[in-house]
Design a protein around this motif. Sequence first.
Motif, PDB file in Angstrom:
ATOM      1  N   LEU A  60      -1.922  10.230   0.368  1.00 22.98           N
ATOM      2  CA  LEU A  60      -2.264  10.936  -0.698  1.00 22.98           C
ATOM      3  C   LEU A  60      -3.423  11.822  -0.785  1.00 22.98           C
ATOM      4  N   VAL A  86       4.278  12.210   0.421  1.00 20.86           N
ATOM      5  CA  VAL A  86       4.043  11.884  -0.697  1.00 20.86           C
ATOM      6  C   VAL A  86       4.000  11.158  -1.907  1.00 20.86           C
ATOM      7  N   LEU A 135       3.059   7.074  -4.084  1.00 24.48           N
ATOM      8  CA  LEU A 135       3.085   6.653  -4.760  1.00 24.48           C
ATOM      9  C   LEU A 135       3.889   5.370  -5.698  1.00 24.48           C
TER      10      LEU A 135
END
Length: 515
Positions: free
Chosen positions: A287, A496, A500
């Motif tokens: 991230l 990515v 999350l």
Amino acid sequence: SKFTWSSLYFYDSVTLKLDYFKIGTSAPDANHSTDFEVHRNWLAITHNLPVSQWYYEATSEWTLDYPPFFAWLEYALSHVAKYFDQEMLVIQNLNYSSQATVFFQRLSVIFTDILFVYAAHECCKYVNGKRPGKELLEKPMFVLAVLLLWNFGLLIVDHIHFQYNGFLFGLMLLSVARLFQKRHLEGALLFAVLLHFKHIYIYVAPAYCVYLLRSYCFTANRADGSLKWSSFSFLRITLLGLIVCLVSALSLGPFAVLGQLPQVISRLFPFKRGLCHAYWAPNFWALYNAVDKTLAVVGIKYKFLDPEKISKASMTGGLVQEFQHTVLPSVTPLATLICTFISILPSVFCLWFKPQGPRGFLQCLILCALSSFMFGWHVHEKAILLAILPLSLLAVESPKRAGIYLILTTTGHFSLFPLLFTPPEITTKILLMLLFTVYSFSSLRALFRREGPLLNWLETIYLIALVPLEIFCEIVFPLTPWNLKFPFIPLLLTSVYCALGITYAWLKLYVSKAE
């Protein structure tokens, strides 16, 4: 028990069929994973060279970088490998992959998995299912056996991609089972041995250290549950210290005598490799990297940044190992160590001040593994299994843990997809993950049908969105003109998006521990 052995039968059947499929359809010049060549090279090194040269040999770029016990395992396997194909044991035969070599390598993984099967059997004895079902398929112990033995991530990493994680996780789970049995010295011995097979398990060492000190070296608590300091046993901590010292001496002693410890350590901890692996593991740094790239693109577009001062690799090279940040501060190994230390502190403190027995230790172990995955230096995507597999034990006992398990497992397993990228493997990985995921959801939902849904609507939408993401990465994007200019986009999106979900599962697991 009957259900465990039936799981074993099906697991071995599936594994053997997959391996025979790979062996039968792979020509000698077919593509094989990097790890396949890594272990072939280690077989050759340990078979041909004296111990004094093991950690210096560098004919191949895939030098020996595991602890000595694993090197000795390769040495033992090499003496069996010579009966299959002597050529695989020639150091100069880089990328050698004859049919006999492929057969032996994959057969060796199946053989060493026997330890994993036994460890899973031991762990299944200590499941506390609140509502054991009448049907075999709804019994918590059976569900756990399948979640461990059929684990999708372990199956593809070991039996298709190629590694020996099943054997290593077998040592870890057997160590956990021994602690559940209050056989603390055996558990400590197994974990000490494990560390000298693969040092990545140092991620969970804080959980072992604190638990053994708090629950074994201190033998009593006060009436209010607080620690009774006078109960400290010097004999017990001496026994633990002897185990650690003897195992370490057996492993590292020969290299200490040779004056090679610095060389061994430099191989085990190669900080020059960079913050991230070639494919970003889906953690906090993925991230962080994505934010840095986004800021760089925006900065160039609006002329806040000079494009001539930005390295080409940083902006267009994609997922490189030596990643230099453009806008955000570059991250050092010390920074990742501090972040990791801070992230595991709450779980370790809770284990010390609010001990909850072996299950409290197990949850701390999972949080240590996940925290190290989130903030560690040069983390591989495969390290997510270090949290997924032990979490299986808690998932069959609690609906909250089951929900977290479904999020972490589905997201973590999806993040392993880039390991298998050839056309035949794409179909295989999708079908295998679909099979395991459907079983995980249906079996855990059946265990906790009276508890309500295991996931809320937002979590469900997030997981469903993995389907269009896979379609875009595998089918749509390769057909676009961006594929040539930005080939790293599918990996970046996968990393990515999965980061999350894994971050969310990590935070939710911490919250559930605090409740």
